[in-house]
Design an enzyme around this catalytic site. Structure first.
Site, PDB file in Angstrom:
ATOM      1  N   PRO A  23      72.954 -55.022  13.380  1.00  0.00           N
ATOM      2  CA  PRO A  23      74.042 -54.116  13.770  1.00  0.00           C
ATOM      3  C   PRO A  23      74.076 -54.010  15.289  1.00  0.00           C
ATOM      4  O   PRO A  23      73.079 -53.634  15.909  1.00  0.00           O
ATOM      5  CB  PRO A  23      73.638 -52.781  13.128  1.00  0.00           C
ATOM      6  CG  PRO A  23      72.153 -52.868  12.975  1.00  0.00           C
ATOM      7  CD  PRO A  23      71.823 -54.314  12.769  1.00  0.00           C
ATOM      8  N   CYS A 108      67.867 -47.402  18.375  1.00  0.00           N
ATOM      9  CA  CYS A 108      68.631 -47.563  19.620  1.00  0.00           C
ATOM     10  C   CYS A 108      67.905 -46.868  20.767  1.00  0.00           C
ATOM     11  O   CYS A 108      67.654 -45.658  20.707  1.00  0.00           O
ATOM     12  CB  CYS A 108      70.033 -46.988  19.465  1.00  0.00           C
ATOM     13  SG  CYS A 108      71.044 -47.188  20.957  1.00  0.00           S
TER      14      CYS A 108
END
Length: 488
Positions: A23, A108
């Site tokens: 992703p 992240c």
């Protein structure tokens, strides 16, 4: 029907996928996923979606998931970033009918994730993560998966993974880098951490990190024992990575543009970013086309620049230069020595050691200091660890300060928060309004009383005028008349 879990989910729903496209924010959109699937990818993830925005904005849902439904694009996992269990659940419920699983982003490391308090910056809040995963596992009709980064300590990473498994995670992707390994400090991913996690849990594990060629994929699976491997940067530079090929870069660029035309709409910035990655080495040589690629405003313009790059590469090939594939471009880079990596920046910040961006900043502010060792050390927020406001009355960052000021109805001039002032102003306005209404009410009552008095006076006069005069009054009137009559 009961949803599949763990290895059953991996075998039946994901069809034992070994090669996954990661992703990537604004980079793993439908067109890129379809291109990657043509060239060996067996599983794809959507770009990271913001759960809170996904819940409140119908346009965001339509643009990022609903309008991208495609039979060829399966199996597909939708990834969200979130820090609230209820919000994450609501977003997942809205997305579950359009994918095969929901993934929680816990990896992240970017500054935007730090400001928003999600991604890897949640990795120390195990109680919150356990609640998020378990709630989603109970309520969703599709499995919940997680993508994490490792801690420095292997033992802590293993406990972290086991906690997520116990909470209900059905597939775990482990990026073998820590929270601090990003940018210039990226370094090599630790497959040792990944191997330890794989041996400690009873769910499928995917590895992420150090994947640039198909040989890396096979070596990673062999060394760590994982069920699959995920690639991000390697896939962006060469979408045929999982085929074990390095085709000429123009082949991939032209095929990608063809897919974009077949599956509109696709944001122009996404297409431009992919072309920059695909043509990365070539653009170091052809700087004029690099600038033109950055300026064009249409898909046709991007395609035209890509065509010019192809023609130049083919001319070079005809002159004895090797064709530029996604990885072969590095050969030209070595020969031309046009884009050698700059040395690490020294503390003196000389022009030769500074990046172009920092040189521009230096031109605007000659006294600006770029030495990390001499930069001021920021005091951390007492609650979340982010830098606190310099003059914050609570010694907190803006996010924590806002919550505290709102709860306590207080002001913080440093962060521009005026909850107390606004409350006092609102209270004063309400008091003034009450007093005004009271004065108006009294005025109305006074006018009503005056009207009633006038009405009473009028009624009394009318009553008196209609009443017959008394008899003695009539006799007195006759006597008065007789006095004035002449004598006969």
């Amino acid at each position: 029907m009961a949803k599949f879990q763990g290895f059953e989910f991996w075998r039946k729903t994901l069809k034992e996928a070994r090669y996954a496209v990661a992703p990537m924010v604004d980079q793993s959109e439908l067109a890129w996923r379809l291109l990657s699937r043509r060239h060996g990818a067996q599983l794809c993830y959507t770009p990271m979606l913001h759960a809170q925005v996904f819940v409140r904005d119908a346009n965001y849902r339509r643009e990022n998931l609903y309008n991208e439904v495609c039979e060829e694009d399966r199996p597909l996992i939708t990834q969200f970033c979130a820090n609230d269990p209820e919000v994450f659940l609501q977003a997942a419920l809205l997305a579950q009918d359009y994918c095969d699983a929901i993934d929680l982003n816990l990896g992240c490391p970017q500054m935007i994730a730090k400001r928003g308090h999600y991604g890897v910056f949640l990795q120390d809040e195990w109680e919150l993560l356990e609640k998020m995963v378990s709630l989603a596992n109970e309520r969703l009709s599709v499995p919940i998966t997680c993508k994490i980064r490792v801690f420095k300590e292997i033992e802590k990473t293993v406990r972290y993974a086991q906690m997520l498994e116990k909470a209900g995670c059905q597939l775990l992707t482990v990026h073998g880098r820590t929270k601090d390994q990003k940018g210039a400090m990226t370094g090599i991913a630790s497959w040792e951490h990944i191997k330890a996690v794989r041996q400690a849990v009873n769910i499928p594990v995917f590895a992420n990190g150090n994947i640039q060629h198909l040989g890396d994929v096979e070596r990673c699976i062999q060394e760590t024992g994982v069920q699959g491997v995920m690639s991000a940067e390697g896939n962006l530079h060469n979408p045929a990575l999982f085929e074990g090929r390095s085709p000429p870069v123009w082949e991939m660029a032209e095929e990608y543009l063809e897919v974009v035309k077949r599956y509109p709409p696709c944001t122009l910035s996404y297409v431009r970013a992919h072309l920059f990655k695909l043509w990365h080495h070539t653009l170091q040589i052809h700087q004029d086309l690099r600038e033109e690629l950055a300026k064009v405003k249409t898909l046709e313009g991007l395609a035209d620049v890509s065509k010019q790059l192809r023609l130049r590469c083919q001319v070079q090939t005809g002159n004895g230069t090797r064709g530029l594939s996604s990885h072969q471009g590095s050969e030209v880079k070595k020969k031309k020595t046009v884009c050698q990596k700059r040395a690490l920046e020294d503390c003196d910040g000389t022009a030769d050691t500074l990046s172009k961006n920092k040189q521009k900043k230096r031109s605007r502010n000659p006294n600006k200091n770029f030495c990390p060792d001499q930069k001021p050390k920021y005091i951390k927020c007492e609650q979340c660890g982010n830098p606190k406001g310099n003059k914050c009355v609570f010694n907190l960052c803006r996010g924590c300060c806002k919550k505290k000021a709102y709860k306590e109805v207080a002001d913080c001039p440093s962060h521009g928060l005026r909850f107390k002032t606004k409350a006092e102003k609102r209270k004063a306005e309400e008091k003034e309004q009450v007093e005004k209404e009271q004065v108006e009410k009294e005025q109305v009552e006074k006018e009503q009383v005056e009207k009633e008095q006038v009405a009473i006076s009028t009624t009394e006069m009318e009553r008196r005028s209609s009443t017959p005069q008394p008899l003695h009054d009539s006799r007195r009137e006759l006597q008065e008349q007789s006095k004035h009559q002449p004598l006969l």
